[in-house]
Design an enzyme around this catalytic site. Structure first.
Site, PDB file in Angstrom:
ATOM      1  N   ARG A 145      11.645  -3.093   6.779  1.00 51.78           N
ATOM      2  CA  ARG A 145      10.908  -4.014   7.626  1.00 51.78           C
ATOM      3  C   ARG A 145      11.876  -5.101   8.110  1.00 51.78           C
ATOM      4  O   ARG A 145      12.889  -5.378   7.459  1.00 51.78           O
ATOM      5  CB  ARG A 145       9.768  -4.678   6.857  1.00 51.78           C
ATOM      6  CG  ARG A 145       8.732  -3.711   6.297  1.00 51.78           C
ATOM      7  CD  ARG A 145       7.680  -4.462   5.496  1.00 51.78           C
ATOM      8  NE  ARG A 145       6.637  -3.581   4.972  1.00 51.78           N
ATOM      9  CZ  ARG A 145       6.662  -3.022   3.763  1.00 51.78           C
ATOM     10  NH1 ARG A 145       7.682  -3.263   2.947  1.00 51.78           N
ATOM     11  NH2 ARG A 145       5.669  -2.238   3.363  1.00 51.78           N
ATOM     12  N   LYS A 169       7.024  -6.644   0.388  1.00 52.75           N
ATOM     13  CA  LYS A 169       5.796  -7.434   0.347  1.00 52.75           C
ATOM     14  C   LYS A 169       5.427  -7.786  -1.089  1.00 52.75           C
ATOM     15  O   LYS A 169       5.642  -6.992  -2.005  1.00 52.75           O
ATOM     16  CB  LYS A 169       4.647  -6.649   1.000  1.00 52.75           C
ATOM     17  CG  LYS A 169       4.803  -6.481   2.514  1.00 52.75           C
ATOM     18  CD  LYS A 169       3.610  -5.759   3.090  1.00 52.75           C
ATOM     19  CE  LYS A 169       3.704  -5.668   4.607  1.00 52.75           C
ATOM     20  NZ  LYS A 169       2.531  -4.976   5.196  1.00 52.75           N
ATOM     21  N   HIS A 242      10.096  -2.453  14.139  1.00 60.19           N
ATOM     22  CA  HIS A 242       9.163  -1.555  13.453  1.00 60.19           C
ATOM     23  C   HIS A 242       9.211  -0.147  14.041  1.00 60.19           C
ATOM     24  O   HIS A 242       8.902   0.824  13.340  1.00 60.19           O
ATOM     25  CB  HIS A 242       7.743  -2.119  13.523  1.00 60.19           C
ATOM     26  CG  HIS A 242       6.964  -1.905  12.272  1.00 60.19           C
ATOM     27  ND1 HIS A 242       7.211  -2.584  11.099  1.00 60.19           N
ATOM     28  CD2 HIS A 242       5.944  -1.050  11.984  1.00 60.19           C
ATOM     29  CE1 HIS A 242       6.375  -2.165  10.154  1.00 60.19           C
ATOM     30  NE2 HIS A 242       5.602  -1.243  10.665  1.00 60.19           N
ATOM     31  N   ARG A 245      11.613   1.659  12.052  1.00 51.72           N
ATOM     32  CA  ARG A 245      11.010   2.027  10.758  1.00 51.72           C
ATOM     33  C   ARG A 245      10.210   3.317  10.926  1.00 51.72           C
ATOM     34  O   ARG A 245      10.309   4.234  10.102  1.00 51.72           O
ATOM     35  CB  ARG A 245      10.116   0.890  10.271  1.00 51.72           C
ATOM     36  CG  ARG A 245       9.417   1.107   8.931  1.00 51.72           C
ATOM     37  CD  ARG A 245       8.795  -0.210   8.490  1.00 51.72           C
ATOM     38  NE  ARG A 245       7.789  -0.076   7.459  1.00 51.72           N
ATOM     39  CZ  ARG A 245       8.054  -0.044   6.151  1.00 51.72           C
ATOM     40  NH1 ARG A 245       9.295  -0.066   5.711  1.00 51.72           N
ATOM     41  NH2 ARG A 245       7.059   0.040   5.260  1.00 51.72           N
ATOM     42  N   HIS A 268       5.449   1.623   0.624  1.00 50.82           N
ATOM     43  CA  HIS A 268       3.999   1.669   0.797  1.00 50.82           C
ATOM     44  C   HIS A 268       3.300   1.650  -0.555  1.00 50.82           C
ATOM     45  O   HIS A 268       3.810   2.211  -1.532  1.00 50.82           O
ATOM     46  CB  HIS A 268       3.593   2.941   1.554  1.00 50.82           C
ATOM     47  CG  HIS A 268       3.885   2.885   3.026  1.00 50.82           C
ATOM     48  ND1 HIS A 268       3.931   4.004   3.822  1.00 50.82           N
ATOM     49  CD2 HIS A 268       4.142   1.840   3.856  1.00 50.82           C
ATOM     50  CE1 HIS A 268       4.206   3.654   5.067  1.00 50.82           C
ATOM     51  NE2 HIS A 268       4.337   2.357   5.099  1.00 50.82           N
ATOM     52  N   TYR A 277       2.335   9.602   9.436  1.00 46.51           N
ATOM     53  CA  TYR A 277       3.498  10.268  10.022  1.00 46.51           C
ATOM     54  C   TYR A 277       3.312  11.780  10.114  1.00 46.51           C
ATOM     55  O   TYR A 277       3.959  12.429  10.934  1.00 46.51           O
ATOM     56  CB  TYR A 277       4.764   9.921   9.236  1.00 46.51           C
ATOM     57  CG  TYR A 277       5.066   8.448   9.302  1.00 46.51           C
ATOM     58  CD1 TYR A 277       5.500   7.858  10.484  1.00 46.51           C
ATOM     59  CD2 TYR A 277       4.866   7.620   8.197  1.00 46.51           C
ATOM     60  CE1 TYR A 277       5.743   6.496  10.566  1.00 46.51           C
ATOM     61  CE2 TYR A 277       5.102   6.261   8.268  1.00 46.51           C
ATOM     62  CZ  TYR A 277       5.544   5.710   9.456  1.00 46.51           C
ATOM     63  OH  TYR A 277       5.764   4.361   9.539  1.00 46.51           O
TER      64      TYR A 277
END
Length: 296
Positions: A145, A169, A242, A245, A268, A277
């Site tokens: 990210r 995150k 992004h 990414r 994730h 994806y």
């Protein structure tokens, strides 16, 4: 009944004229549908199957999930009102779920576009150009990210085993491996950085990517760099970090990586997030089939 409901909206609920008109159009459309289906049916006599059939007919006509949900919302409000006023004996709409809105598929660059970006463009050996190319290659090679890239420090890069320690995150850390190409690019970038920009004022942190004044690069600066160079090789509307990414994840999946591995690399929480994806690659496969097969 419809007129009573519309008066309720206008004079008791003080709904906007636009809302009242939207509800009126949806209800009249539904009433026309049930009349066409069976002239003996009325709004007070239909069951849930009739509403589901109506929604299916709307989908067949090409209405989006968002449009259908708005029409269904009008129907729910109407039947709640009618049931409270004892105009009907049951509410056939309360237990019906609307269609799920389809999530837009991630945009990504194709392998040939990334090759043109990294191999065919001319890159001068000054700090700004070396930094830009390193950032692009790093995002494509690791799927970081933007905020994760900005937060990298020199000590997060372990050249002895070609690994990055990334803080994602909620301050969760993960380890991402990288290849020899990126290792060479990073080493070259650090040499040029130290000669041209020098040490950062944030000596305790040693940021990996610096601005021209020696402080940590910002997310906005990364965005501007990526957008500038992606514009040279792609016509995608989105040209943000992004997108790289997404490009990393799609390339990994197309070349045999499992979803669980991609999930861990991207940071994730759940593999369900990574599954988007698979839809992307399937859409790509459909395009290839359509272009290649004589009877497609």
């Amino acid at each position: 009944m419809i007129n009573q409901f519309l008066n309720y909206l206008r004079y008791e609920r003080n709904s906007s004229p636009q809302t009242a008109q939207t509800y009126e159009e949806a209800l009249e459309e539904f009433e026309s549908y049930i009349t066409f289906r069976d002239e003996g049916l009325s709004l007070g006599e239909i069951d849930t199957d009739v509403i589901r059939d109506w929604m299916e007919s709307l989908m067949d006509k090409g209405n989006s999930a968002s449009t259908i949900n708005k029409k269904l919302s009008a129907l729910r409000s109407f039947y709640r009102f009618a049931l409270k006023r004892k105009l009907v004996t049951h509410d056939p709409a309360h237990c019906i779920d609307g269609p799920k809105k389809s999530k837009p598929l991630p945009q990504f660059l194709r392998e040939g576009e990334m090759d043109r970006l990294l191999d065919d463009l001319e890159w001068d050996d000054n700090y700004n150009n070396v930094r830009a190319r390193t950032i692009l290659l790093l995002l494509y090679s690791t799927g970081l990210r933007r905020s994760e890239l900005v937060g990298l420090n020199d000590y997060d890069v372990d050249f002895s085993v070609n690994q990055l320690k990334v803080t994602g995150k909620r301050n969760k850390q993960r380890i991402i491996p990288f290849g020899d190409d990126l290792a060479r690019e990073l080493c070259h970038y650090i040499d040029v950085r130290d000669k041209e920009v020098g040490n950062s004022g944030e000596s305790s942190e040693h940021p990996l990517f610096l601005g021209s004044k020696g402080d940590r690069i910002t997310g906005e600066q990364v965005y501007i760099i990526v957008r500038k160079y992606l514009t040279a090789v792609t016509s995608l509307k989105k040209r943000s970090p992004h997108v790289l990414r997404h490009t990393f994840a799609t390339a990994m999946l197309n070349n045999g990586a499992g979803l669980e591995s991609i999930k861990d690399l991207l940071g994730h929480e759940s593999v369900s997030t990574t599954e988007i994806y698979t839809h992307t690659t399937f859409e790509q496969l459909k395009r290839v089939y359509k272009e290649a097969h004589p009877r497609a």
